[in-house]
Design an enzyme around this catalytic site. Structure first.
Site, mmCIF file in Angstrom:
data_model
loop_
_atom_site.group_PDB
_atom_site.id
_atom_site.type_symbol
_atom_site.label_atom_id
_atom_site.label_comp_id
_atom_site.label_asym_id
_atom_site.label_seq_id
_atom_site.Cartn_x
_atom_site.Cartn_y
_atom_site.Cartn_z
ATOM 1 N N ASN A 99 0.873 -1.175 0.000
ATOM 2 C CA ASN A 99 0.000 0.000 0.000
ATOM 3 C C ASN A 99 0.908 1.222 0.000
ATOM 4 O O ASN A 99 1.520 1.533 1.015
ATOM 5 C CB ASN A 99 -0.900 -0.041 1.249
ATOM 6 N N LYS B 133 0.133 4.327 -0.293
ATOM 7 C CA LYS B 133 -0.460 5.546 0.280
ATOM 8 C C LYS B 133 -0.178 6.746 -0.630
ATOM 9 O O LYS B 133 -0.152 6.588 -1.847
ATOM 10 C CB LYS B 133 0.064 5.763 1.711
ATOM 11 N N HIS C 252 -9.648 1.550 4.835
ATOM 12 C CA HIS C 252 -8.361 1.644 5.540
ATOM 13 C C HIS C 252 -8.535 2.573 6.745
ATOM 14 O O HIS C 252 -9.286 3.545 6.685
ATOM 15 C CB HIS C 252 -7.289 2.199 4.586
ATOM 16 N N GLU D 166 -6.818 4.872 7.902
ATOM 17 C CA GLU D 166 -6.539 6.292 7.635
ATOM 18 C C GLU D 166 -7.761 6.957 6.984
ATOM 19 O O GLU D 166 -8.055 8.117 7.243
ATOM 20 C CB GLU D 166 -5.283 6.428 6.761
ATOM 21 N N GLU E 14 -6.001 -5.062 10.269
ATOM 22 C CA GLU E 14 -4.962 -4.075 10.583
ATOM 23 C C GLU E 14 -5.301 -3.372 11.886
ATOM 24 O O GLU E 14 -6.094 -2.409 11.890
ATOM 25 C CB GLU E 14 -4.870 -3.033 9.467
ATOM 26 N N GLY F 292 2.031 1.857 10.968
ATOM 27 C CA GLY F 292 3.031 2.925 10.889
ATOM 28 C C GLY F 292 3.650 3.283 12.222
ATOM 29 O O GLY F 292 4.144 4.392 12.408
ATOM 30 N N SER G 154 2.907 -2.422 10.463
ATOM 31 C CA SER G 154 4.346 -2.481 10.770
ATOM 32 C C SER G 154 4.999 -3.805 10.364
ATOM 33 O O SER G 154 5.848 -4.326 11.083
ATOM 34 C CB SER G 154 4.598 -2.176 12.245
HETATM 35 P P1 PGA Z 1 2.574 0.062 7.742
HETATM 36 O O1 PGA Z 1 1.145 0.373 7.076
HETATM 37 O O2 PGA Z 1 3.063 -1.230 7.142
HETATM 38 O O3 PGA Z 1 3.423 1.223 7.368
HETATM 39 O O4 PGA Z 1 2.343 -0.066 9.206
HETATM 40 C C1 PGA Z 1 0.216 -0.649 6.837
HETATM 41 C C2 PGA Z 1 -1.005 -0.070 6.190
HETATM 42 O O5 PGA Z 1 -1.357 1.076 6.466
HETATM 43 O O6 PGA Z 1 -1.671 -0.725 5.365
#
Ligand code: PGA
Length: 255
Positions: free
Chosen positions: A13, A15, A98, A100, A170, A176, A216
């Site tokens: 992903n 982003k 997601h 976010e 997730e 993150g 992560s």
């Molecule tokens: P990350 O993000 O691997 O940077 O923790 C995962 C995601 O947002 O899908």
């Protein structure tokens, strides 16, 4: 060794990172590094890079997709993007719900549900994200949150369409943050996700649905997750931005 009949899918992903030039450069670097990979590789790229990424990935097994879409077929929604625009550009899947999007852009389960239904109508494979916040976990609300997310986001989806669905677990606190969920937590919660999916679509269908872990994930911890029976793949944010790191994660899937 493969643990189940389910496909192993590793999704990157990206982003809001990578221009067209950066995206195609990264894909070209990635292709030779994953030549012998046994996992299916998905890349959710920025809208502007979809078409060029599809072109760059031609001849490889990398599947290109998007990170969001609007739930209407088309309309006066300035700044939004329709599913049919994504498929026309060559996207085959779309990440929906997601954390976010939920947290920063106020997407509710109901909105995500409309998007899921639209994606299916447009022939896009939905990658539905679910997961609890730290507070919800601390208050023993993880299962209730996830059950509600799955029930509400998947309302109206038929069992037949559900077999093409990917669910990504997730935990919000793990995204993150470098605070990845332990494989035990991921395994247990993903087992619960499958139970909820069985209630919605029947056991047989639920057993076909790919459930990924995300939050992560790094080349160092990927293998631990992939050994778990309920973890059919990974949704990778930060580490997917580097072709080298992402290839190491992909190559930790044993055929
Ligand atoms: P990350 O993000 O691997 O940077 O923790 C995962 C995601 O947002 O899908």
């Amino acid at each position: 060794m493969k643990k189940t009949d389910r496909e192993v899918v590793i999704t990157g992903n990206w982003k809001m990172y990578k221009t067209i030039e950066e995206a195609t450069g990264c894909i070209k670097e990635l292709i030779p590094l994953i030549e012998h990979a046994s996992a299916t590789v998905y890349l959710a790229v920025p809208f502007t890079a979809i078409q060029a990424s599809v072109e760059a990935a031609k001849g490889s097994s990398i599947v290109i997709g998007a990170q969001n879409m609007h739930d209407a077929m088309e309309g006066a929604f300035t700044g939004e993007i329709a599913g049919k625009m994504l498929t026309e550009a060559g996207a085959r899947f779309v990440i929906l719900g997601h954390s976010e999007r939920r947290r920063i852009f106020n997407e509710t389960n109901e909105i995500v549900n409309h998007k899921v239904l639209r994606a299916i109508k447009e022939g896009l494979q939905p990658v539905l994200c679910v997961g609890e916040t730290k507070e919800e976990r601390e208050h023993q609300q993880t299962q209730a949150t996830i059950k509600q997310q799955l029930d509400e986001c998947l309302a109206g989806v038929t069992a037949e369409d559900a077999t093409r669905l990917i669910v990504a677990y997730e935990p919000v606190w793990a995204i993150g943050t470098s605070d990845a969920a332990s494989p035990e937590i991921a395994e247990e919660t993903q087992g619960f996700c499958r139970q909820c999916l069985a209630e919605l679509f029947g056991k047989q269908t639920a057993n076909k649905i790919v459930i990924q872990y995300g939050g992560s994930v790094t080349p160092e911890n990927a293998q631990e997750y992939l050994q778990c029976k309920e973890i059919d793949g990974l949704l990778v944010g930060g580490a997917s931005l580097s072709a080298k790191k992402f290839s190491q994660i992909i190559n930790s899937v044993k055929g």
